[in-house]
Design a protein around this motif. Structure first.
Motif, PDB file in Angstrom:
ATOM      1  N   UNK A 193      15.835   1.890   9.633  1.00 42.57           N
ATOM      2  CA  UNK A 193      15.059   2.490   8.544  1.00 42.57           C
ATOM      3  C   UNK A 193      13.885   3.294   9.114  1.00 42.57           C
ATOM      4  N   UNK A 194      14.166   4.381   9.824  1.00 45.07           N
ATOM      5  CA  UNK A 194      13.089   5.107  10.510  1.00 45.07           C
ATOM      6  C   UNK A 194      12.078   5.753   9.566  1.00 45.07           C
ATOM      7  N   UNK A 195      12.488   6.033   8.352  1.00 42.16           N
ATOM      8  CA  UNK A 195      11.599   6.740   7.425  1.00 42.16           C
ATOM      9  C   UNK A 195      10.980   5.841   6.367  1.00 42.16           C
ATOM     10  N   UNK A 196      11.121   4.530   6.558  1.00 39.38           N
ATOM     11  CA  UNK A 196      10.609   3.604   5.547  1.00 39.38           C
ATOM     12  C   UNK A 196       9.081   3.681   5.490  1.00 39.38           C
ATOM     13  N   UNK A 197       8.560   3.773   4.266  1.00 39.43           N
ATOM     14  CA  UNK A 197       7.113   3.814   4.064  1.00 39.43           C
ATOM     15  C   UNK A 197       6.783   2.842   2.937  1.00 39.43           C
ATOM     16  N   UNK A 198       6.147   1.713   3.287  1.00 37.90           N
ATOM     17  CA  UNK A 198       5.796   0.737   2.244  1.00 37.90           C
ATOM     18  C   UNK A 198       4.894   1.364   1.182  1.00 37.90           C
ATOM     19  N   UNK A 199       5.063   0.919  -0.034  1.00 40.20           N
ATOM     20  CA  UNK A 199       4.237   1.432  -1.131  1.00 40.20           C
ATOM     21  C   UNK A 199       3.021   0.550  -1.389  1.00 40.20           C
ATOM     22  N   UNK A 200       2.967  -0.593  -0.697  1.00 36.33           N
ATOM     23  CA  UNK A 200       1.775  -1.441  -0.793  1.00 36.33           C
ATOM     24  C   UNK A 200       1.633  -2.242   0.485  1.00 36.33           C
TER      25      UNK A 200
END
Length: 198
Positions: A52-59
């Motif tokens: 998941x190289x582009x995963x960006x947590x939303x919190x």
């Protein structure tokens, strides 16, 4: 077939466990497999980063919550793999930090039927701080923060002082103990600790 020996080294970060482990793996008398918790977590993190190289947590998630969700179950799997290696007749060097009572109790439960050599890897706070500063890959103060919890045991099958002995000398001391056929009984005779619920 005999169970493999578990060499459970108890020491803080920067105490010298990994250097001793490398020497035990490199010697030719007794075959050992080095299982490091650092490698275990690194490989998991690498898997997540690659998958998941582009995963960006939303919190943002609190570190304790992350530990409960991910790190504690991974540590349990790590201990289970160590036991599996021993059951398969493989000698294992356990390179980890048992930094809380729950993990200690889990190790005690999982390794209770295995031949476990409990080794204290001893080093002073002052030397640990010096090593952290030289290494540059550890948070300064990590070893000091672990010190009292890690070194609360007063009994080991064997102690090695990494301020007085080189990693090779520590490994030789461990090997000589194993070859002496002395009993590894200290870890099995330790009592579980009370775990506080937060």
């Amino acid at each position: 077939m005999k169970q493999g020996i578990i060499v459970l080294m108890n020491g803080t970060s920067s105490s010298g466990k990994t250097s001793i482990s490398a020497e035990l793996v490199n010697q030719k008398e007794i075959l050992f497999h080095h299982l490091s918790i650092d490698d275990f977590f690194y490989n998991f993190n690498e898997f997540i980063d690659n998958k998941f190289p582009d995963i960006k947590p939303t919190r943002e998630v609190d570190d304790q919550v992350v530990a409960q969700i991910i790190f504690d179950p991974l540590a349990s799997m790590y201990y289970a793999i160590i036991k599996l290696f021993s059951e398969m007749g493989l000698n294992v060097i356990v390179d980890t930090v048992i930094d809380n009572d729950r993990r200690f109790n889990e190790c005690l439960d999982i390794f209770s039927d295995q031949p476990t050599l409990f080794v204290g890897v001893i080093c002073s706070k002052e030397e640990l701080i010096r090593r952290e500063q030289i290494r540059g890959d550890r948070q300064i103060g990590l070893a000091s923060s672990q010190f009292d919890k890690i070194y609360c045991f007063d009994e080991y099958d064997l102690e090695v002082n990494t301020e007085e002995l080189s990693p090779i000398e520590c490994a030789e001391k461990i090997l000589n103990f194993i070859k002496s056929n002395k009993d590894y009984s200290v870890f099995k005779n330790l009592s579980k600790r009370n775990v506080s619920v937060s």
